[in-house]
Design a protein around this motif. Structure first.
Motif, PDB file in Angstrom:
ATOM      1  N   ASN A  11     106.881  60.638  19.910  1.00 29.21           N
ATOM      2  CA  ASN A  11     106.603  61.499  21.049  1.00 29.21           C
ATOM      3  C   ASN A  11     106.191  60.627  22.231  1.00 29.21           C
ATOM      4  O   ASN A  11     105.885  59.438  22.070  1.00 29.21           O
ATOM      5  N   SER A  12     106.196  61.205  23.413  1.00 23.33           N
ATOM      6  CA  SER A  12     105.819  60.464  24.611  1.00 23.33           C
ATOM      7  C   SER A  12     104.552  61.051  25.205  1.00 23.33           C
ATOM      8  O   SER A  12     104.296  62.254  25.107  1.00 23.33           O
ATOM      9  N   GLY A  14     103.567  55.535  31.156  1.00 22.78           N
ATOM     10  CA  GLY A  14     104.085  56.302  30.031  1.00 22.78           C
ATOM     11  C   GLY A  14     104.198  55.447  28.787  1.00 22.78           C
ATOM     12  O   GLY A  14     104.453  54.243  28.867  1.00 22.78           O
ATOM     13  N   TRP A  15     103.953  56.074  27.641  1.00 26.37           N
ATOM     14  CA  TRP A  15     104.054  55.403  26.347  1.00 26.37           C
ATOM     15  C   TRP A  15     104.859  56.273  25.387  1.00 26.37           C
ATOM     16  O   TRP A  15     104.895  57.500  25.535  1.00 26.37           O
ATOM     17  N   VAL A  16     105.467  55.634  24.405  1.00 27.34           N
ATOM     18  CA  VAL A  16     106.005  56.373  23.266  1.00 27.34           C
ATOM     19  C   VAL A  16     105.191  55.978  22.036  1.00 27.34           C
ATOM     20  O   VAL A  16     104.772  54.818  21.887  1.00 27.34           O
ATOM     21  N   THR A  17     104.930  56.944  21.174  1.00 26.83           N
ATOM     22  CA  THR A  17     104.182  56.707  19.942  1.00 26.83           C
ATOM     23  C   THR A  17     105.109  56.972  18.765  1.00 26.83           C
ATOM     24  O   THR A  17     105.670  58.067  18.652  1.00 26.83           O
ATOM     25  N   MET A  31      97.928  59.814  19.313  1.00 34.90           N
ATOM     26  CA  MET A  31      97.164  58.722  19.888  1.00 34.90           C
ATOM     27  C   MET A  31      97.124  58.916  21.396  1.00 34.90           C
ATOM     28  O   MET A  31      98.149  58.891  22.066  1.00 34.90           O
ATOM     29  N   MET A  32      95.962  59.115  21.942  1.00 32.77           N
ATOM     30  CA  MET A  32      95.823  59.353  23.372  1.00 32.77           C
ATOM     31  C   MET A  32      95.933  58.039  24.116  1.00 32.77           C
ATOM     32  O   MET A  32      95.241  57.067  23.832  1.00 32.77           O
ATOM     33  N   ALA A  33      96.833  58.031  25.103  1.00 32.59           N
ATOM     34  CA  ALA A  33      97.013  56.829  25.908  1.00 32.59           C
ATOM     35  C   ALA A  33      95.787  56.628  26.796  1.00 32.59           C
ATOM     36  O   ALA A  33      95.340  57.526  27.465  1.00 32.59           O
ATOM     37  N   LYS A  34      95.260  55.442  26.799  1.00 35.19           N
ATOM     38  CA  LYS A  34      94.077  55.149  27.591  1.00 35.19           C
ATOM     39  C   LYS A  34      94.467  54.953  29.042  1.00 35.19           C
ATOM     40  O   LYS A  34      95.609  54.682  29.395  1.00 35.19           O
ATOM     41  N   GLN A  62     102.248  52.339  19.337  1.00 34.94           N
ATOM     42  CA  GLN A  62     102.447  52.781  20.714  1.00 34.94           C
ATOM     43  C   GLN A  62     103.075  51.665  21.529  1.00 34.94           C
ATOM     44  O   GLN A  62     102.641  50.518  21.473  1.00 34.94           O
ATOM     45  N   ILE A  63     104.130  52.025  22.304  1.00 33.45           N
ATOM     46  CA  ILE A  63     104.883  51.045  23.082  1.00 33.45           C
ATOM     47  C   ILE A  63     105.049  51.582  24.498  1.00 33.45           C
ATOM     48  O   ILE A  63     105.322  52.765  24.705  1.00 33.45           O
ATOM     49  N   SER A  64     104.906  50.690  25.490  1.00 36.25           N
ATOM     50  CA  SER A  64     104.989  51.101  26.893  1.00 36.25           C
ATOM     51  C   SER A  64     106.410  51.540  27.259  1.00 36.25           C
ATOM     52  O   SER A  64     107.391  50.860  26.949  1.00 36.25           O
TER      53      SER A  64
END
Length: 303
Positions: free
Chosen positions: A24-25, A42-45, A81-84, A119-121
């Protein structure tokens, strides 16, 4: 299990579908102090519950509404996972069109263990122009029911952030559906969470409209001031909407009024526009620590 009956060594490529590895993004929008610009990261998990690890693998993600013949599963994860709001790494995905979808290919190989979340940017954009909008949305029942006779009825004042996903606005790539969390710095420079909304898959050059909450210091109070029956299928209604701004700066509030049937606004204290067959919009300026009152009369006919 493979059985090789031919001489020599052979390479076999196997393709299969699994429901136990998902992605998910998530996005973080950090609003500047002037509330006219923001940074979007933005990140993808990736979540792997497939029962096996993937070592040194090529990672490609397909975003879109794919049709499957079994019950559709959402991309939501059990443990998101919440993106910081910290500074993000450079984007690592290359994007391209694939049929009616979009394909995102990681520019390097990666590994993910079984039962691991990674998690990847996806993107990092600065200087995105945004617009902060205050909006009041009326309800259809105002035209049919009496609400607390003689007493004003309070409407929430929505706070929305709008921007365009365009190259001219430091964006311009297709954005996979996901949750956008919005932050803004306080007077001490500490970043605070101020709301979130979910976006659908958004192509380039399309607008985004985020509902982040309701305004604290802006009050909208309405009351119906007149009702006239002009026949078996025609009525006249009059409304008064008071908008009080307790902020230290002037604002503009958009008031959207749903009006059914064949309608005509006979008079109004502010300019209006017909935004749909069943809706009118008023743009109401309100001074700092001031009040504006919208009064309008409408004639409605039903067959």
């Amino acid at each position: 299990m493979l059985n090789n009956r031919l001489a020599g060594e052979h390479t076999v490529e196997a393709s299969y579908l699994t429901n136990q590895i998902n992605w998910n993004s998530d996005y973080v929008l950090t609003v500047a102090p002037d509330q006219k610009a923001a940074d979007l990261n933005g990140w993808v998990t990736i979540v792997n519950n497939s029962g096996t690890a993937f070592k040194n693998a090529m990672l490609q993600l397909v975003a879109g509404e794919l049709h499957r013949v079994y019950e559709r599963r959402d991309m939501a994860l059990q443990g998101r996972m919440m993106a910081k709001a910290a500074e993000a790494a450079a984007p690592q995905f290359a994007e391209e069109g694939l049929s009616e979808y979009h394909l995102y290919t990681l520019d390097r190989r990666t590994s993910i263990q079984n039962n691991q979340s990674k998690q990847i940017s996806l993107l990092a954009s600065t200087g995105v122009s945004i617009e902060k909008v205050f909006e009041v949305n009326g309800q259809q029942f105002y035209y049919h029911n009496q609400q607390r006779p003689g007493q004003p009825f309070k409407d929430p004042v929505n706070v929305r952030i709008k921007f365009k996903n365009s190259a001219a606005n430091s964006l311009g790539i297709p954005l996979p559906a996901g949750t956008v969390r919005v932050y803004q710095g306080d007077s001490k420079g500490r970043v605070q969470f101020i709301g979130e909304d979910r976006i659908d898959h958004t192509p380039k050059d399309e607008p985004l409209d985020l509902l982040i909450g309701n305004a604290f210091d802006i009050i909208a109070e309405r009351k119906q001031t007149d009702y006239k029956s002009l026949g078996p299928h025609t009525i006249e209604l009059a409304f008064e909407i008071a908008l009080r701004n307790h902020k230290a700066e002037p604002i503009t509030v958009l008031v959207n009024e749903p009006i059914g049937g064949d309608w005509t606004i006979l008079d109004s204290t502010f300019k209006w526009e017909k935004t749909a067959a069943f809706a009118a919009r008023f743009n109401i300026p309100v001074a700092a620590n001031g009040e504006s009152i919208l009064k309008y009369r409408v004639r409605v006919r039903w067959d």
